[in-house]
Design an enzyme around this catalytic site. Structure first.
Site, mmCIF file in Angstrom:
data_model
loop_
_atom_site.group_PDB
_atom_site.id
_atom_site.type_symbol
_atom_site.label_atom_id
_atom_site.label_comp_id
_atom_site.label_asym_id
_atom_site.label_seq_id
_atom_site.Cartn_x
_atom_site.Cartn_y
_atom_site.Cartn_z
ATOM 1 N N ARG A 120 0.843 -1.191 0.000
ATOM 2 C CA ARG A 120 0.000 0.000 0.000
ATOM 3 C C ARG A 120 0.881 1.244 0.000
ATOM 4 O O ARG A 120 2.041 1.190 0.345
ATOM 5 C CB ARG A 120 -0.908 -0.008 1.232
ATOM 6 N N LYS A 185 3.415 -7.829 12.063
ATOM 7 C CA LYS A 185 2.688 -8.031 10.804
ATOM 8 C C LYS A 185 3.160 -9.305 10.099
ATOM 9 O O LYS A 185 4.352 -9.511 9.930
ATOM 10 C CB LYS A 185 2.937 -6.796 9.915
ATOM 11 N N ARG A 318 -2.036 5.234 14.668
ATOM 12 C CA ARG A 318 -0.881 4.758 15.435
ATOM 13 C C ARG A 318 -1.285 4.605 16.880
ATOM 14 O O ARG A 318 -2.038 5.406 17.407
ATOM 15 C CB ARG A 318 0.263 5.789 15.391
#
Ligand code: BTN
Length: 321
Positions: A120, A185, A318
């Site tokens: 992305r 992730k 965040r």
């Protein structure tokens, strides 16, 4: 992908004589030796046992179109056109090309490596060979562009469902498109819109990158993990992960076309890694506590002045410290 037959033969990890390999491959023993050297140069360790032959040392997990198709549900087998490539620029780009060519069936492209894997926000997606899953699907959805709201979140739910079907629990979703485990992730989703066909049908490309075996990463600028790192007791086979994800995406798309994102909202929230966390958005100008998503798939912050939705554009959330 054309099977690498030498590796197929060696994949039982038994000792094979040069002569028998040559015979089965229909080539000379010198050609076998050359193939062994080529595999070694690509990082695959093959032991030479004097007077006996060759034995594969490295654990191999080869992508194999037949094995993927075999594991698809019957309805997916009938409607999906699976292609496995050794290398491609980007599986999303390859699906885009196939959609333009209007071949029948839902195109699904997997590659063993990508030379221009994209993430992305124009980022690069690290795509080392042979370790992970790089897969894109060409989806045709009814309901025009408005109907796409929440689609990438639904794909996240489909991946979590697939992992659960494979027997592992606890995968998390980080709004909007990241797959998480243990605070790191392990995958990402890139949805790209290809265009609108007649009668409100929209073609989109859903790209999924899932770290499967990766133990080292070059140029990854965030905490990362892989399925094998996070769930080491599970035996991870890329073909199985691919087929299970394809099945889950197909089922999720049917459900999404009927119920939209609201049919997935609760399930998505069950995996929300931001829930109840102190968050900052809009370059730090908005702060609040993670409160899940609304029916359109936008993230909500509980702020001093009430619930505020952060749009599903490119605003990053965040955890504030
Ligand atoms: C992200 O930035 O988190 C999304 C990453 C998406 C990567 C996948 S890998 C398969 C497909 N092909 C690409 O070029 N990108 C997606």
């Amino acid at each position: 992908m054309k099977p690498n037959t030498l590796l197929d033969l060696l994949s039982d990890h038994r000792v094979h004589s040069g002569e028998s390999l040559a015979k089965q491959l229909g080539v000379s023993r010198t050609a076998v030796w050359k193939q062994i050297r080529k595999a070694a140069a690509e990082g695959i360790e093959i032991k030479t046992i004097r007077g006996q032959g060759y034995q594969l040392v490295t654990a191999l997990d080869l992508l194999d179109r037949e094995k993927i198709v075999e594991k698809l549900a019957k309805v997916s087998q009938d409607n999906v056109d699976v292609t496995v490539l050794k290398e491609v620029d980007s599986t999303n780009a390859e699906v885009a090309r196939r959609l333009l060519a209007a071949a029948p069936g839902m195109p699904v492209v997997l590659a063993d490596s990508q030379t221009e894997g994209r993430g992305r926000r124009g980022r690069n997606w690290s795509s080392p060979k042979g370790q992970n899953l790089y897969m894109s699907m060409g989806l045709t959805l009814r309901g025009g562009f408005e109907g796409l709201s929440g689609l990438s979140l639904v794909l996240g739910v489909a991946v979590v469902r697939a992992l659960s079907a494979l027997g592992v629990q606890g995968a998390g979703l980080k709004w909007p498109n990241d797959l998480y485990a243990g605070g790191k992730k392990f995958g990402g989703i890139l949805v790209e819109i290809q265009g609108e066909l007649q009668e409100g049908q929209v073609q989109v490309i859903a790209g999924l990158g899932i770290n499967v075996h990766m133990t080292e990463a070059v140029a990854v600028d965030q905490p990362w993990t892989s399925l094998a790192k996070h769930w080491p007791d599970h035996e991870w086979v890329r073909n199985d992960v691919a087929a299970t994800v394809i099945n889950a995406v197909r089922v999720a798309m049917e459900q999404f076309e009927i119920a939209g994102f609201s049919g997935f909202r609760e399930e998505w929230q069950g995996h929300d890694i931001f829930l109840d966390k102190p968050l900052a958005a809009r370059d730090g100008t908005l702060s609040g506590t993670g409160a899940g998503v609304d029916d359109g798939g936008n993230y909500q912050l509980e702020t001093d002045t009430g619930l505020v939705s952060v749009m599903a554009g490119d605003i990053s959330l965040r955890v504030s410290v």
